[in-house]
Design a protein around this motif. Structure first.
Motif, PDB file in Angstrom:
ATOM      1  N   VAL A 119       0.931  -1.112  -0.251  1.00 44.87           N
ATOM      2  CA  VAL A 119       0.112   0.017   0.049  1.00 44.87           C
ATOM      3  C   VAL A 119       0.857   0.604   0.447  1.00 44.87           C
ATOM      4  O   VAL A 119       1.460   1.446   1.014  1.00 44.87           O
ATOM      5  N   TYR A 120       0.848   2.269  -1.042  1.00 43.13           N
ATOM      6  CA  TYR A 120       1.619   3.664  -1.212  1.00 43.13           C
ATOM      7  C   TYR A 120       0.414   4.291  -0.971  1.00 43.13           C
ATOM      8  O   TYR A 120      -0.551   4.539  -1.638  1.00 43.13           O
ATOM      9  N   LEU A 121       1.093   5.552  -0.577  1.00 45.16           N
ATOM     10  CA  LEU A 121       0.249   6.160  -0.572  1.00 45.16           C
ATOM     11  C   LEU A 121       0.838   8.062  -1.537  1.00 45.16           C
ATOM     12  O   LEU A 121       1.650   8.925  -2.059  1.00 45.16           O
ATOM     13  N   SER A 122      -0.225   7.836  -2.597  1.00 44.50           N
ATOM     14  CA  SER A 122       0.291   9.516  -3.674  1.00 44.50           C
ATOM     15  C   SER A 122      -0.146  10.920  -3.109  1.00 44.50           C
ATOM     16  O   SER A 122      -1.693  10.877  -3.230  1.00 44.50           O
ATOM     17  N   ASP A 123       0.030  11.900  -2.652  1.00 45.70           N
ATOM     18  CA  ASP A 123      -0.067  12.716  -1.946  1.00 45.70           C
ATOM     19  C   ASP A 123       0.249  13.776  -3.060  1.00 45.70           C
ATOM     20  O   ASP A 123       1.247  14.148  -3.450  1.00 45.70           O
ATOM     21  N   GLU A 124      -0.406  14.745  -2.945  1.00 47.01           N
ATOM     22  CA  GLU A 124      -0.421  16.335  -3.910  1.00 47.01           C
ATOM     23  C   GLU A 124       0.692  17.450  -3.110  1.00 47.01           C
ATOM     24  O   GLU A 124       1.147  18.263  -4.409  1.00 47.01           O
ATOM     25  N   GLU A 125       0.802  16.835  -2.089  1.00 41.07           N
ATOM     26  CA  GLU A 125       1.020  18.284  -1.261  1.00 41.07           C
ATOM     27  C   GLU A 125       2.617  17.286  -0.883  1.00 41.07           C
ATOM     28  O   GLU A 125       3.862  18.890  -0.513  1.00 41.07           O
ATOM     29  N   THR A 126       3.017  16.270  -0.612  1.00 45.18           N
ATOM     30  CA  THR A 126       3.943  15.601   0.086  1.00 45.18           C
ATOM     31  C   THR A 126       4.850  14.552  -1.264  1.00 45.18           C
ATOM     32  O   THR A 126       3.823  14.523  -1.670  1.00 45.18           O
ATOM     33  N   ALA A 127       5.902  14.025  -0.884  1.00 40.65           N
ATOM     34  CA  ALA A 127       6.392  13.282  -1.554  1.00 40.65           C
ATOM     35  C   ALA A 127       5.635  11.752  -1.857  1.00 40.65           C
ATOM     36  O   ALA A 127       5.160  11.581   0.174  1.00 40.65           O
ATOM     37  N   SER A 128       5.420  10.796  -2.321  1.00 39.88           N
ATOM     38  CA  SER A 128       4.979   9.568  -2.289  1.00 39.88           C
ATOM     39  C   SER A 128       6.056   9.090  -1.478  1.00 39.88           C
ATOM     40  O   SER A 128       6.931   9.552  -1.439  1.00 39.88           O
ATOM     41  N   GLY A 153      -8.396  14.920   1.414  1.00 43.78           N
ATOM     42  CA  GLY A 153      -8.660  14.415  -0.219  1.00 43.78           C
ATOM     43  C   GLY A 153      -7.678  13.979  -0.940  1.00 43.78           C
ATOM     44  O   GLY A 153      -7.409  14.434  -2.002  1.00 43.78           O
ATOM     45  N   THR A 154      -6.281  14.936  -0.301  1.00 52.00           N
ATOM     46  CA  THR A 154      -4.775  15.430  -1.269  1.00 52.00           C
ATOM     47  C   THR A 154      -4.160  14.319  -1.485  1.00 52.00           C
ATOM     48  O   THR A 154      -3.130  14.346  -2.115  1.00 52.00           O
ATOM     49  N   ALA A 155      -4.659  13.343  -0.499  1.00 55.48           N
ATOM     50  CA  ALA A 155      -3.808  11.721  -0.613  1.00 55.48           C
ATOM     51  C   ALA A 155      -4.841  10.624  -1.089  1.00 55.48           C
ATOM     52  O   ALA A 155      -5.966  10.720  -0.561  1.00 55.48           O
ATOM     53  N   LYS A 156      -3.786   9.907  -1.982  1.00 58.22           N
ATOM     54  CA  LYS A 156      -4.850   8.207  -2.772  1.00 58.22           C
ATOM     55  C   LYS A 156      -4.664   7.577  -2.403  1.00 58.22           C
ATOM     56  O   LYS A 156      -2.571   8.015  -2.470  1.00 58.22           O
ATOM     57  N   LEU A 157      -4.846   6.642  -1.872  1.00 61.13           N
ATOM     58  CA  LEU A 157      -4.029   5.151  -1.712  1.00 61.13           C
ATOM     59  C   LEU A 157      -3.410   4.061  -3.742  1.00 61.13           C
ATOM     60  O   LEU A 157      -4.372   4.361  -4.734  1.00 61.13           O
ATOM     61  N   VAL A 158      -2.308   4.135  -3.620  1.00 59.82           N
ATOM     62  CA  VAL A 158      -2.065   2.840  -4.606  1.00 59.82           C
ATOM     63  C   VAL A 158      -2.325   1.389  -4.267  1.00 59.82           C
ATOM     64  O   VAL A 158      -1.295   1.134  -2.966  1.00 59.82           O
ATOM     65  N   ILE A 159      -2.585   0.097  -3.922  1.00 60.67           N
ATOM     66  CA  ILE A 159      -2.378  -0.930  -4.345  1.00 60.67           C
ATOM     67  C   ILE A 159      -2.125  -1.578  -5.122  1.00 60.67           C
ATOM     68  O   ILE A 159      -2.824  -1.789  -5.938  1.00 60.67           O
TER      69      ILE A 159
END
Length: 236
Positions: A135-144, A217-223
């Motif tokens: 499970v990864y976190l793709s964030d618009e405000e910080t580094a993934s 809502g600024t970060a979403k998951l990449v599974i």
């Protein structure tokens, strides 16, 4: 005086003789304990993750009783029907924490959470129930980043029609139980729909961390699908 000296010498000799006899006795007792053996259950050969154990796949091996632990399975009836939670080495003692009866259910300290669709950016279409995912976190405000250092167990994946993702003609779970890599691959390739919902087995802390990271809502998951069990078998 001479008699007293002789008595002291005789007493000392008797004590030393008794100590020697006792030492030899203890040494012999220890050797007997080391020579005693106990039978434990072991796989006949390598068994991949997800395989449902059958009696034909198992054997009994003898080990010195002094090295047998409570974690080792000692009866066939306890092992048959269990599923391998990780790859099992051939002729290695079968340990209870390496097998499970119901792999899709949450373990102690876990619960099954359906991940809200708005939290997800992407899901690998190769994922099936019983898999381990990253499970990864793709964030618009910080580094993934990787959200959890450990792999997470998948309890189920559903289509928009609330059907479990699988190939009706070649079930992925059945292929896993039969240690059929070709069947597993075909099942994932020819699945019956696109993943709409995914259920993960998480601890409270893992769910709270996931919810806190995504609810703004600024970060979403990449599974991502992790084919560790298949790769491990191929290396062997």
């Amino acid at each position: 005086m001479h008699r007293r000296k002789q008595a002291v010498i005789s007493l000392t000799a008797a004590i030393l003789s008794g100590a020697l006899v006792y030492g030899v006795y203890m040494l012999q007792l220890r050797q007997i304990e080391l020579q005693e053996t106990a039978e434990v259950v072991a796989p006949r050969q390598f068994i991949a993750t997800g395989t449902k154990l059958e009696e034909s796949q198992l054997m009994k091996i003898s080990l010195p009783r002094s090295v047998v632990t409570d974690e080792m399975v000692t009866t066939m009836s306890e092992a048959v029907g269990m599923e391998a939670s990780m790859p099992l080495g051939g002729q290695e003692p079968l340990l209870r924490w390496k097998v499970d009866k119901y792999r899709l259910l949450p373990r102690a300290g876990q619960s099954t959470f359906q991940i809200p669709r708005e939290y997800i950016k992407s899901i690998s279409n190769g994922i099936r129930a019983g898999d381990e995912v990253l499970v990864y976190l793709s964030d618009e405000e910080t580094a993934s980043r990787r959200l959890f250092s450990e792999a997470i167990s998948v309890a189920g994946v559903k289509t928009a029609a609330n059907l479990e993702i699988d190939n009706p003609k070649s079930s992925n779970l059945l292929a896993m139980a039969n240690d059929n890599k070709d069947g597993m691959y075909a099942s994932r390739r020819d699945a019956n729909g696109t993943i709409d919902a995914i259920n993960l087995n998480l601890t409270d802390d893992q769910w709270l961390a996931l919810d806190a990271a995504c609810k703004s809502g600024t970060a979403k998951l990449v599974i991502a699908f992790q084919a560790s069990s298949i790769r491990e078998e191929e290396r062997r």
